[in-house]
Design an enzyme around this catalytic site. Structure first.
Site, PDB file in Angstrom:
ATOM      1  N   LYS A   1      60.637  94.178 -59.549  1.00  0.00           N
ATOM      2  CA  LYS A   1      60.435  93.175 -60.598  1.00  0.00           C
ATOM      3  C   LYS A   1      58.947  92.878 -60.767  1.00  0.00           C
ATOM      4  CE  LYS A   1      60.093  88.854 -61.111  1.00  0.00           C
ATOM      5  NZ  LYS A   1      59.204  88.895 -62.294  1.00  0.00           N
TER       6      LYS A   1
ATOM      7  N   GLU B   1      53.028  88.777 -48.971  1.00  0.00           N
ATOM      8  CA  GLU B   1      51.564  88.866 -49.141  1.00  0.00           C
ATOM      9  C   GLU B   1      51.195  87.742 -50.083  1.00  0.00           C
ATOM     10  OE1 GLU B   1      49.634  90.790 -47.544  1.00  0.00           O
ATOM     11  OE2 GLU B   1      50.958  92.346 -46.778  1.00  0.00           O
TER      12      GLU B   1
ATOM     13  N   CYS C   1      43.546  88.023 -54.410  1.00  0.00           N
ATOM     14  CA  CYS C   1      43.935  87.261 -53.219  1.00  0.00           C
ATOM     15  C   CYS C   1      42.869  87.359 -52.130  1.00  0.00           C
ATOM     16  CB  CYS C   1      45.268  87.766 -52.707  1.00  0.00           C
ATOM     17  SG  CYS C   1      45.278  89.542 -52.462  1.00  0.00           S
TER      18      CYS C   1
ATOM     19  N   GLU D   1      43.368  77.695 -53.631  1.00  0.00           N
ATOM     20  CA  GLU D   1      43.035  78.982 -54.233  1.00  0.00           C
ATOM     21  C   GLU D   1      42.825  78.765 -55.737  1.00  0.00           C
ATOM     22  OE1 GLU D   1      46.250  81.881 -54.383  1.00  0.00           O
ATOM     23  OE2 GLU D   1      44.833  83.418 -53.759  1.00  0.00           O
TER      24      GLU D   1
END
Ligand code: NAD
Length: 449
Positions: free
Chosen positions: A153, A228, A262, A352
């Site tokens: 997906k 992750e 990331c 973040e």
């Protein structure tokens, strides 16, 4: 329901797709389940040959795939080519790994014990929008090599390269039903896969927030998960570093992929004794980052992926930053390279941003640098810049992070483990390490008495 896919550099539609719902997700899982016995029984050398062919097809279609990725994510074409090149290398690596991931014999009394690495069955791969093809390949490669079948997906914003990879799998001769690409909403189709009793594992890359939902949803069926997740990595600049080199490299460790990475070193920790000098060099180097049309060969940074994401990124910057770069006028979700001076307690240093915003934070000495770098819930990546080899190793060992580079800002290689400490995730991708996460270890004891 249709999904309109946009080019973030022009805000123009580039595709209209049918979105899957839970019924289509059930059908995809059923297809993957029915092809699993045959796929897992394919002789290792044949499975390796199919993966090798897939790798070669990615190479042959590199330019097309890179253009798809560049238009769909808004990433510069030169970077997109590198990413698709890595996709091919990943498939080559796992083609070579198929017949090298064996078991062991273990000395026991009364017989023979042998271990086998069995595939899991149907695995669900849920991937984000920042490196769509790359991250899909990190999961597809080992999952296929180990004999699993797949429902992939992609993110709603960037499904196009995954769809093309699905076609290339068929062209390579991987049987229909082994790789099923499902375009649909995370909260609907993704959630359904996570809870599905016929899905043995979810390999997820995305935000820590959704990672929590994956763990929670997987609990009902004790599904295997690898995660992750996000990061807030530190780029630690010591006073004995080659400051020119560190400053020249630092912008690209935050502004590459418009900061939607990331591994972005979005906290730049600088020893106070060289703080002013380094900051000046950093601002000068950032002025040189070429922002503009992603299809231009010389562009280094494109737009953000969506209007909504640009609003989120902008919410992190209050007042006048230390430096704000230029952006093109007109259509596109542009956001300038931005440098702010901060303390590690500020929101900009704790959350973040996932955009081109660097927070520069001073530190006093080695112990202070380690304390600040580790003062985060994340632990994905990071860098240390110093000319002192012993210090480099000491600090590298002390940092709570999965991937650390010395005098470099690189994080990802085909052959080395990639993954996070703390809330940056569970498990490792790439290299031989990923194979562990796509197999179960079975022990067989045969009595000889
Ligand atoms: P996201 O978590 O919003 O979405 C990731 C994927 O999860 C998408 O496919 C999305 O459709 C799906 N999803 C969303 N809600 C879901 C739900 N309730 N159930 C199941 N699936 C759901 O992340 P994003 O915004 O696409 O990507 C950015 C994030 O990804 C950042 O936090 C970034 O750090 C992280 N990331 C991590 C790595 C890594 O390797 N550690 C790499 C790239 C990106």
């Amino acid at each position: 329901m249709t999904l309109t896919v946009l080019n973030p550099a022009t805000e123009e539609p580039i595709a209209e797709l049918e979105q899957a719902g839970t019924e289509e997700a059930d059908a995809a899982v059923a297809r993957a389940k029915s092809t699993y016995p045959a796929w897992s029984a394919v002789a290792p050398a044949d499975r390796a040959r199919l993966l090798r062919r897939l790798a070669t097809l990615v190479e042959e279609n590199l330019e097309e795939l890179a253009r798809i990725e560049s238009q769909n994510v808004g990433k510069p074409i030169s970077g997109a080519r590198g990413e698709i090149g890595m996709v091919a290398q990943v498939f080559h690596f796992y083609a070579g790994a198929v017949d090298k991931h064996g078991g062991e014999t273990i000395p026991v009394a009364g017989g023979v014990a042998a271990t086998f690495r069995e595939p899991l069955g149907v695995v669900g791969l849920i991937v984000p929008w920042n490196f769509p093809a790359n991250i899909a390949s990190w999961k597809l490669g080992p999952a296929l090599a180990c004999g699993n079948t797949i429902v992939l997906k992609p993110a709603e914003l960037t499904p196009l390269s995954a769809l093309r990879l699905g076609e290339l799998c068929l062209e390579a001769g991987i049987p229909e039903g082994v790789v099923n690409v499902l375009v649909g909403k995370g909260s609907v189709v993704g959630q359904h896969l996570i809870e599905h009793p016929d899905v043995a594992k979810i390999a997820f890359t995305g935000s820590t927030e959704v990672g929590r939902l994956v763990m929670r949803g997987a609990a009902g069926t004790i599904k295997r998960v690898t995660l992750e997740l996000g990061g807030k990595s530190a780029n630690v600049i010591f006073e004995d570093a080659d400051l020119e080199q560190a400053a020249a490299a630092a912008p690209y460790s935050v502004f590459d992929n418009a900061g939607q990475d990331c591994c972005a070193r979005s906290r730049i920790l600088v020893q106070r004794s060289v703080y002013d000098r380094f900051l000046g060099l950093l601002v000068d180097a950032t002025r040189g980052v070429k922002v503009g049309d992603p299809s231009d060969e010389s562009t280094e940074m494109g737009p953000l992926v969506s209007a909504a994401h640009r609003e989120t990124v902008a919410s992190f910057v209050d007042g006048e930053p230390t430096y704000r770069g230029e952006i093109p006028e007109g259509a596109g979700y542009w956001y300038p390279c931005t440098i702010v001076e901060a303390s590690n307690d500020d929101r900009i240093a704790r959350e973040e941003v996932f955009g081109p915003v660097a927070a520069v934070i001073p530190f006093e000495d080695e112990a202070d640098a380690i304390r600040i770098a580790n003062d985060t819930v994340y632990g994905l990546s990071g860098s240390i810049w110093t000319r002192d080899g012993a210090r480099a190793l000491r600090v590298a060992r002390a940092l709570e992070t999965g991937n650390i580079s010395v005098n470099s800002n690189s994080s990802v290689r085909v052959t080395t483990p990639f993954g996070g400490f703390k809330q940056s995730g569970i498990g490792r991708e790439l290299g031989p390490f990923a194979l562990e996460h796509y197999t179960e270890l079975k022990n067989v004891f045969i009595s000889t008495v």
